[in-house]
Structures are given as C-alpha cells and as structure tokens.
Motif scaffolding. Sequence first.
Motif, mmCIF file in Angstrom:
data_model
loop_
_atom_site.group_PDB
_atom_site.id
_atom_site.type_symbol
_atom_site.label_atom_id
_atom_site.label_comp_id
_atom_site.label_asym_id
_atom_site.label_seq_id
_atom_site.Cartn_x
_atom_site.Cartn_y
_atom_site.Cartn_z
ATOM 1 N N PHE A 157 0.824 -1.214 0.000
ATOM 2 C CA PHE A 157 0.000 0.000 0.000
ATOM 3 C C PHE A 157 0.854 1.259 0.000
ATOM 4 C CE2 PHE A 157 -3.674 -2.565 1.760
ATOM 5 C CZ PHE A 157 -4.391 -2.513 0.580
ATOM 6 N N GLU A 158 1.971 1.236 0.722
ATOM 7 C CA GLU A 158 2.861 2.403 0.708
ATOM 8 C C GLU A 158 3.425 2.634 -0.684
ATOM 9 O OE1 GLU A 158 5.832 1.960 3.732
ATOM 10 O OE2 GLU A 158 4.336 1.888 5.336
ATOM 11 N N ARG A 159 3.821 1.566 -1.340
ATOM 12 C CA ARG A 159 4.342 1.710 -2.696
ATOM 13 C C ARG A 159 3.249 2.180 -3.658
ATOM 14 N NH1 ARG A 159 8.194 -3.606 -3.030
ATOM 15 N NH2 ARG A 159 9.829 -2.779 -1.675
ATOM 16 N N LEU A 160 2.027 1.652 -3.496
ATOM 17 C CA LEU A 160 0.919 2.118 -4.338
ATOM 18 C C LEU A 160 0.631 3.593 -4.100
ATOM 19 C CD1 LEU A 160 -1.614 -0.847 -4.306
ATOM 20 C CD2 LEU A 160 -0.428 0.096 -6.280
ATOM 21 N N GLY A 165 0.755 8.859 -5.961
ATOM 22 C CA GLY A 165 1.192 10.233 -5.734
ATOM 23 C C GLY A 165 2.091 10.713 -6.856
ATOM 24 N N MET A 166 2.984 9.845 -7.329
ATOM 25 C CA MET A 166 3.866 10.214 -8.430
ATOM 26 C C MET A 166 3.053 10.439 -9.712
ATOM 27 S SD MET A 166 6.907 10.445 -7.375
ATOM 28 C CE MET A 166 8.181 10.072 -8.519
ATOM 29 N N LYS A 167 2.078 9.564 -9.962
ATOM 30 C CA LYS A 167 1.245 9.728 -11.156
ATOM 31 C C LYS A 167 0.454 11.027 -11.068
ATOM 32 C CE LYS A 167 0.449 4.962 -12.460
ATOM 33 N NZ LYS A 167 -0.529 3.908 -12.604
ATOM 34 N N HIS A 169 1.222 13.684 -9.362
ATOM 35 C CA HIS A 169 2.156 14.810 -9.526
ATOM 36 C C HIS A 169 2.588 14.952 -10.972
ATOM 37 C CE1 HIS A 169 2.477 15.949 -5.396
ATOM 38 N NE2 HIS A 169 2.823 14.730 -5.002
ATOM 39 N N ARG A 170 2.825 13.823 -11.656
ATOM 40 C CA ARG A 170 3.211 13.888 -13.068
ATOM 41 C C ARG A 170 2.084 14.488 -13.912
ATOM 42 N NH1 ARG A 170 5.555 7.975 -13.674
ATOM 43 N NH2 ARG A 170 7.452 8.277 -12.496
ATOM 44 N N ALA A 171 0.869 14.029 -13.603
ATOM 45 C CA ALA A 171 -0.276 14.551 -14.372
ATOM 46 C C ALA A 171 -0.431 16.048 -14.125
ATOM 47 C CB ALA A 171 -1.553 13.802 -13.991
ATOM 48 N N ALA A 172 -0.301 16.464 -12.880
ATOM 49 C CA ALA A 172 -0.432 17.887 -12.566
ATOM 50 C C ALA A 172 0.704 18.669 -13.193
ATOM 51 C CB ALA A 172 -0.436 18.082 -11.051
#
Length: 183
Positions: A157-160, A165-167, A169-172
């Motif tokens: 769950f932490e990795r997900l 969060g990375m996705k 942030h990338r999208a934003a």
Amino acid sequence: ARQATASTSVDADGDDVHVLWMPAPLAPDMRDFPDGTPLGARNASYGLLLSDHTGPTTSFMPDVQGEYKIRMTVTDGCLITAKDLTVSAEWSADCFALALFASRVLTFGPLGLTLLMLVVAALIARRTPLHPLNPLTVRAAAVRLQRWEAFKLRVKFERLRESWGMKHHRAAFGRALDGGGGG
C-alpha cells in the motif's frame, strides 16, 4: 557374619558323618526380636541365607539383631539326629550408625537423584524446539505468517500510494506544462 559349627558331631561307630544346615521352623507366635515385631524384619529367620548347606560349618549375615534359629541335621547314613541351634546377633553402636546412614542414603539418595533428573529433563525440554505438527508450533507459525502478510500488505500500500502520488504529480506537472505553454 555369624557362624555355626558341627565339629563336635562324631559317630560312635567311626562312620563318616554328614551335616545338613537349614533355617529352623519357628512357632507362629514367636517374638524373638527386641522391637516386638514377629521375627524382627519380615521373616528374617526364614529368609536366612546360609553360606553352606552341607559341611561341618555354615555362616550367614544377619539382617536384624536378635536370635536366629538354625537346624543342624547329622546323619551317618543309618541314623539321623536333628538339633535346633540359636545364634544371637547383636549390633554395636558403630553398626547401628552405619545402618542408619545406609538407610538414609538408600532412601534420600535415589529420591534426590530422581528430582535432579526431573529438573534436568525439564530444562532440556524448555530448550528443545517443538515438533512441527505440535498445535503450539502451528499456532506460532500462523501468527508469524499473519504478521508477515500484514507487513507485505503495508509495504504494498505504501508503494501504491507513492506510485499514485507520483502519477498525480506527473499529471499535474504535465497539465501545468501544457497549460502554461499555450497561453
């Protein structure tokens, strides 16, 4: 050791004399021993172990002090004569002290050794791993497995979360780049 002798047994005709020794039968109500119990120790005279049953002498080791009855049977092949002999056994103070010590050692020695062995066995048993099919072992393994699975789930769950969060942030960041360059 006490000894009985038939050295005075002679035959008037000069024939060879044969001697047989055995414990003498005792009357049922006979109380020969100082402690007042019949025969002292259980059937002390009946349990009499003679060193020789034939021959001019015999000896025995008394198990309690008191009087022991021995029957001497003498024969020349034609005539038989029997005589009951009484042998007294009295113990010295040293012998009593030794008997008391021996009784304590023979009573408390094995008891102490047994308790020591039980303690050693218990200590060894505490250090011995349980059998794999023992319910306590299975339960302990199940608890460890549940903890491991819970840990793996938390890590997943932490990795997900990090991945989402990375996705996000990338999208934003991508929207910011797209929107900022077109205006």
